[in-house]
Design a protein around this motif. Structure first.
Motif, short mmCIF file in Angstrom:
data_model
loop_
_atom_site.label_atom_id
_atom_site.label_comp_id
_atom_site.label_asym_id
_atom_site.label_seq_id
_atom_site.Cartn_x
_atom_site.Cartn_y
_atom_site.Cartn_z
N LEU A 90 -5.92 -5.62 -30.52
CA LEU A 90 -5.25 -4.35 -30.80
C LEU A 90 -5.18 -3.48 -29.56
O LEU A 90 -4.15 -2.87 -29.26
N ARG A 91 -6.27 -3.42 -28.82
CA ARG A 91 -6.27 -2.63 -27.58
C ARG A 91 -5.33 -3.23 -26.55
O ARG A 91 -4.65 -2.52 -25.82
N ALA A 92 -5.31 -4.55 -26.47
CA ALA A 92 -4.39 -5.21 -25.53
C ALA A 92 -2.94 -4.89 -25.89
O ALA A 92 -2.14 -4.55 -25.02
N TRP A 93 -2.61 -5.00 -27.18
CA TRP A 93 -1.26 -4.67 -27.61
C TRP A 93 -0.95 -3.21 -27.33
O TRP A 93 0.16 -2.88 -26.90
N ALA A 94 -1.91 -2.33 -27.59
CA ALA A 94 -1.67 -0.89 -27.40
C ALA A 94 -1.42 -0.56 -25.93
O ALA A 94 -0.44 0.13 -25.60
N TRP A 95 -2.27 -1.03 -25.05
CA TRP A 95 -2.13 -0.69 -23.63
C TRP A 95 -0.92 -1.36 -22.99
O TRP A 95 -0.15 -0.71 -22.27
N ALA A 133 -4.52 -8.62 -20.26
CA ALA A 133 -4.64 -8.63 -21.72
C ALA A 133 -5.97 -9.21 -22.17
O ALA A 133 -6.54 -8.77 -23.17
N PHE A 134 -6.48 -10.17 -21.43
CA PHE A 134 -7.75 -10.78 -21.82
C PHE A 134 -8.97 -9.98 -21.37
O PHE A 134 -10.10 -10.35 -21.69
N SER A 135 -8.75 -8.90 -20.65
CA SER A 135 -9.88 -8.05 -20.26
C SER A 135 -10.22 -7.02 -21.33
O SER A 135 -11.26 -6.35 -21.23
#
Length: 87
Positions: free
Chosen positions: A60-65, A53-55
């Motif tokens: 928003l991208r972390a939540w989406a993926w 998630a921190f990469s």
């Protein structure tokens, strides 16, 4: 940063839970034999999801993926059970 941290905590938990369910259900035989190894693997999987998630560039991208991965994992678990491919 807080958005990525919350994605790591919540969506990462769900992703790790879905992967753990797949690890428990996919080997041949009853799922009860694989429950202890899959539960042992749960915490490292959750930590890997949290690191992942921190990469991402944004929360928003972390939540989406992570959310899409968790949704796909639970959909696969539901499909396996609906088709009676697992016990």
């Amino acid at each position: 940063m807080w958005a990525r941290a919350s994605a790591a905590l919540l969506a990462g938990f769900l992703l790790a839970a879905a992967v753990t369910g797949l690890v428990a259900w996919l080997p041949p035989g009853p799922w009860q034999r694989a429950i202890v190894p899959s539960l042992v693997a749960f915490v490292p999987l959750w930590m890997l999801a949290a690191l992942w998630a921190f990469s991402f560039r944004s929360g928003l991208r972390a939540w989406a993926w992570l959310g899409a991965g968790a949704l796909a994992g639970f959909a696969l678990l539901w499909l396996l059970r609906a088709m009676h491919w697992v016990q």
